[in-house]
Design a protein around this motif. Structure first.
Motif, PDB file in Angstrom:
ATOM      1  N   LEU A 288       0.405  -1.166   0.214  1.00 45.73           N
ATOM      2  CA  LEU A 288      -0.407   0.110  -0.430  1.00 45.73           C
ATOM      3  C   LEU A 288       0.595   1.202  -0.156  1.00 45.73           C
ATOM      4  O   LEU A 288       0.534   2.160  -0.417  1.00 45.73           O
ATOM      5  CB  LEU A 288      -1.003  -0.049   1.164  1.00 45.73           C
ATOM      6  N   PHE A 289       1.881   0.970   0.910  1.00 43.50           N
ATOM      7  CA  PHE A 289       2.802   2.529   0.633  1.00 43.50           C
ATOM      8  C   PHE A 289       3.832   2.605  -0.023  1.00 43.50           C
ATOM      9  O   PHE A 289       3.700   3.814  -1.168  1.00 43.50           O
ATOM     10  CB  PHE A 289       3.494   2.625   2.065  1.00 43.50           C
ATOM     11  N   TYR A 290       4.148   1.649  -1.269  1.00 43.91           N
ATOM     12  CA  TYR A 290       4.206   1.683  -1.987  1.00 43.91           C
ATOM     13  C   TYR A 290       3.686   2.590  -3.231  1.00 43.91           C
ATOM     14  O   TYR A 290       4.311   2.680  -4.642  1.00 43.91           O
ATOM     15  CB  TYR A 290       4.782   0.324  -2.919  1.00 43.91           C
ATOM     16  N   LEU A 291       2.860   1.904  -3.459  1.00 41.65           N
ATOM     17  CA  LEU A 291       1.292   1.861  -4.373  1.00 41.65           C
ATOM     18  C   LEU A 291       1.026   3.985  -4.319  1.00 41.65           C
ATOM     19  O   LEU A 291       0.641   4.845  -4.740  1.00 41.65           O
ATOM     20  CB  LEU A 291      -0.226   1.710  -4.393  1.00 41.65           C
ATOM     21  N   ILE A 292       0.923   3.976  -2.849  1.00 38.85           N
ATOM     22  CA  ILE A 292      -0.054   5.429  -2.530  1.00 38.85           C
ATOM     23  C   ILE A 292       1.021   6.868  -2.123  1.00 38.85           C
ATOM     24  O   ILE A 292       0.835   7.830  -2.849  1.00 38.85           O
ATOM     25  CB  ILE A 292      -0.828   5.058  -0.894  1.00 38.85           C
ATOM     26  N   VAL A 351     -11.800  -0.438  -1.142  1.00 35.90           N
ATOM     27  CA  VAL A 351     -11.478   0.702  -1.785  1.00 35.90           C
ATOM     28  C   VAL A 351     -11.329   2.117  -2.147  1.00 35.90           C
ATOM     29  O   VAL A 351     -11.773   3.034  -2.687  1.00 35.90           O
ATOM     30  CB  VAL A 351     -12.199   1.730  -0.195  1.00 35.90           C
ATOM     31  N   PHE A 352      -9.948   1.785  -2.255  1.00 32.54           N
ATOM     32  CA  PHE A 352      -8.918   2.376  -2.463  1.00 32.54           C
ATOM     33  C   PHE A 352      -8.337   2.021  -4.090  1.00 32.54           C
ATOM     34  O   PHE A 352      -8.386   2.787  -5.248  1.00 32.54           O
ATOM     35  CB  PHE A 352      -7.611   2.209  -1.666  1.00 32.54           C
ATOM     36  N   LEU A 416       5.467  -7.586  -5.015  1.00 31.90           N
ATOM     37  CA  LEU A 416       3.850  -8.322  -5.591  1.00 31.90           C
ATOM     38  C   LEU A 416       3.089  -7.046  -6.755  1.00 31.90           C
ATOM     39  O   LEU A 416       2.513  -7.019  -7.294  1.00 31.90           O
ATOM     40  CB  LEU A 416       2.703  -8.786  -4.515  1.00 31.90           C
ATOM     41  N   ALA A 417       3.410  -5.619  -5.961  1.00 29.99           N
ATOM     42  CA  ALA A 417       2.255  -4.393  -6.098  1.00 29.99           C
ATOM     43  C   ALA A 417       3.279  -4.588  -7.388  1.00 29.99           C
ATOM     44  O   ALA A 417       2.321  -3.645  -8.399  1.00 29.99           O
ATOM     45  CB  ALA A 417       2.798  -3.480  -4.904  1.00 29.99           C
ATOM     46  N   MET A 477      -2.323   0.646 -10.070  1.00 26.09           N
ATOM     47  CA  MET A 477      -2.272   0.989  -9.338  1.00 26.09           C
ATOM     48  C   MET A 477      -4.243   0.111  -8.216  1.00 26.09           C
ATOM     49  O   MET A 477      -3.958  -0.771  -7.780  1.00 26.09           O
ATOM     50  CB  MET A 477      -2.558   1.904  -8.644  1.00 26.09           C
ATOM     51  N   SER A 478      -5.069   0.819  -9.476  1.00 26.63           N
ATOM     52  CA  SER A 478      -6.218  -0.134  -8.768  1.00 26.63           C
ATOM     53  C   SER A 478      -6.549  -1.741  -9.244  1.00 26.63           C
ATOM     54  O   SER A 478      -6.980  -2.306  -8.531  1.00 26.63           O
ATOM     55  CB  SER A 478      -7.072   0.311  -9.922  1.00 26.63           C
TER      56      SER A 478
END
Length: 523
Positions: A288-292, A351-352, A416-417, A477-478
């Protein structure tokens, strides 16, 4: 005498509060150090001439040495004294943080970060094992819960502090800050109570070496896979070596009288479920941090400081719920807290996944708050499950297991992200790659950051390219967020089946919410 609350519950003594403050500050620092440099990479690239590969290793060399050495470092604390190992680790972190102030070539930065990871590996298990070994049973659960909340929030704190420093000073200020904090913690750590087993087990050198190679190789493979490609010989070889060494480690440890890690502990449903839950939580959190962070800086246009401030609300539910876990755990049990937490975190990911370039911060913070409620519900119970089901003379190793699962989960999550994002971006950006001049094809196809740089150089005609690249990035990202959400929901089912429920459902639970007892006291 120890003070009591008005309702009769025993308060922590001043020395216990001080010990908790010191060890939580130390673990927050080493986790913050893992995340802080991400905000400074663009400035570091400009000033040092570091390539993209070197920038990656400036960040990852810390993670690699930290993950590889955690299990042996925890065992050293059990054998030679936890406070002494903590002090040694803080001294190493201080030296490694001071080095880049004078020697700032990419090679030196990578080397100093690797040394800092060695120090962090000594610090992390020592902090938790000092709590579990020195706190009385009636306070242990509360201390572990607060430690867990701080550990879960450390990465956000690192991004926030680094963003604040970069608003006013150069990237070297981050290293100056960590040097100062390490020196201060080294000084105050002399004041906490030392902890060492009266008859410590012998240090298992073969097990330590196998653990280092197994974890280090696996993490190396996960870090290099998204960069080089999963079919490249380096990540493939590293992953195979890691898995094989882990298998050999298991066989060797089963045959040793005093193993580094008694792998039979994983047969314990609480211990195994706790380790699995921690791994999956940190897999999702670091993904999540990597993406956001990329979304906030490249799509929303936030500065590093604004990104840190935007993530800060996550700390509140995480800390509040972690502090409440000692009251909830005896009443609800590991199973349902873990399931509720993983489901909530998974819903936050979904939701993200629905956030788009026009959603703004409101939709993003809603997703972050839902996700952090989930983390707050299941992080502390998982840590309790690990430390409460490990013998007292192995608390350093128990702490190291808790920390190693975090680091492995983080490495897998970022890999993975990164892979999912890169795959979707590469497919989606292809029409733009075909339309731009030859020199721009490679940067446009490589990443959103590079595509935006090309669009900026093109002037007003590049606006369409920038909008299209951002749209493709949001699709990637989605996709990654939905995959992570699905993993968390599946994990909730698996943990729900494997984890035990409340230990004594018929036992009377005291009315006084301040009477927080550890699980071991309810056995």
């Amino acid at each position: 005498m120890t003070a009591r609350t008005e309702s009769g519950g025993i308060r922590m003594s001043a020395r216990e509060v001080w010990t908790l403050t010191v060890v939580c500050s130390a673990v927050a620092m080493v986790i913050a150090a893992a995340a802080a440099l991400n905000s400074a990479l663009p400035a570091m690239a400009l000033e040092t001439g570091a390539t993209q590969s070197q920038l990656t290793w400036i960040v990852d060399s810390y993670t690699l040495t930290l993950a590889a050495l955690l299990l042996p470092a925890g065992a050293l604390g059990d054998r030679f004294g936890r406070r002494g190992v903590l002090l040694a680790g803080l001294a190493i972190v201080a030296v490694a943080s001071a080095g880049p102030v004078w020697l700032d070539s990419p090679t030196w930065l990578i080397a100093f970060r690797a040394v800092g990871g060695i120090g962090a590996a000594l610090v992390m298990p020592a902090t938790l094992s000092l709590l579990t070994a020195t706190f009385p049973p009636e306070h242990r659960a509360r201390g572990v819960a607060i430690w867990s909340g701080v550990a879960a929030s450390g990465g956000i704190a690192g991004l926030l502090v680094s963003g604040l420093l970069l608003e006013h000073w150069s990237w070297q200020s981050i290293f100056v800050g960590f040097t100062g904090v390490s020196v201060a913690l080294f000084a105050v750590s002399w004041t906490i109570t030392p902890s060492r087993e009266d008859r410590p087990p012998r240090f298992d050198l073969p097990g330590a070496l196998l653990a280092v190679v197994a974890v280090g190789s696996f993490v190396l493979g996960m870090l290099e896979g998204p960069i080089r490609g999963w079919t490249d010989p380096l990540p493939m070889t590293a992953l195979v070596v890691g898995v094989l060494c882990a298998a050999v480690f298991t066989v060797v440890e089963l045959r040793r009288a005093e193993p580094l890690l008694d792998v039979r502990l994983f047969r314990n449903r609480e211990f195994g479920a706790g380790a699995a839950s921690i791994t999956l939580q940190f897999l999702a959190s670091f993904a999540l941090f990597y993406l956001i962070v990329q979304y906030m800086q490249l799509v929303l246009g936030y500065s590093p400081l604004q990104s840190g401030l935007a993530l800060a609300p996550m700390i509140v539910p995480t800390m509040l719920l972690s502090a409440a876990i000692p009251w909830l755990l005896p009443r609800v049990g590991l199973r349902w807290l873990s399931v509720a937490g993983l489901v909530c975190a998974g819903l936050g990911m979904f939701v993200f996944a629905r956030v788009d370039a026009d959603s703004g911060y409101g939709a993003t913070v809603l997703a972050l708050l839902i996700y952090s409620v989930g983390v707050g519900l299941c992080t502390a119970p998982a840590t309790h499950a690990i430390v409460d089901n490990t013998p007292d003379d192995k608390q350093g190793v128990a702490s190291a297991v808790n920390d190693t699962t975090r680091e492995i989960g983080a490495a897998v999550g970022i890999a993975l992200a990164g892979s999912l994002l890169a795959a979707t971006y590469s497919r989606g950006i292809e029409p733009a790659v075909q339309a731009v001049p030859e020199p721009a094809k490679e940067p446009v196809g490589s990443s959103l950051a590079a595509a935006l740089q090309v669009a900026k150089m093109a002037g007003p005609p590049g606006d369409q390219l920038a909008a299209f690249a951002r749209s493709v990035f949001m699709d990637g990202m989605s996709d990654a967020a939905r995959a992570l959400g699905a993993i968390l929901l599946v994990a909730a089912v698996v943990v729900g089946v494997c984890a035990p429920g409340r230990k004594h459902p018929d036992a009377e639970i005291p009315d006084d919410s301040s009477d927080l007892v550890s699980l071991t006291d309810r056995d």
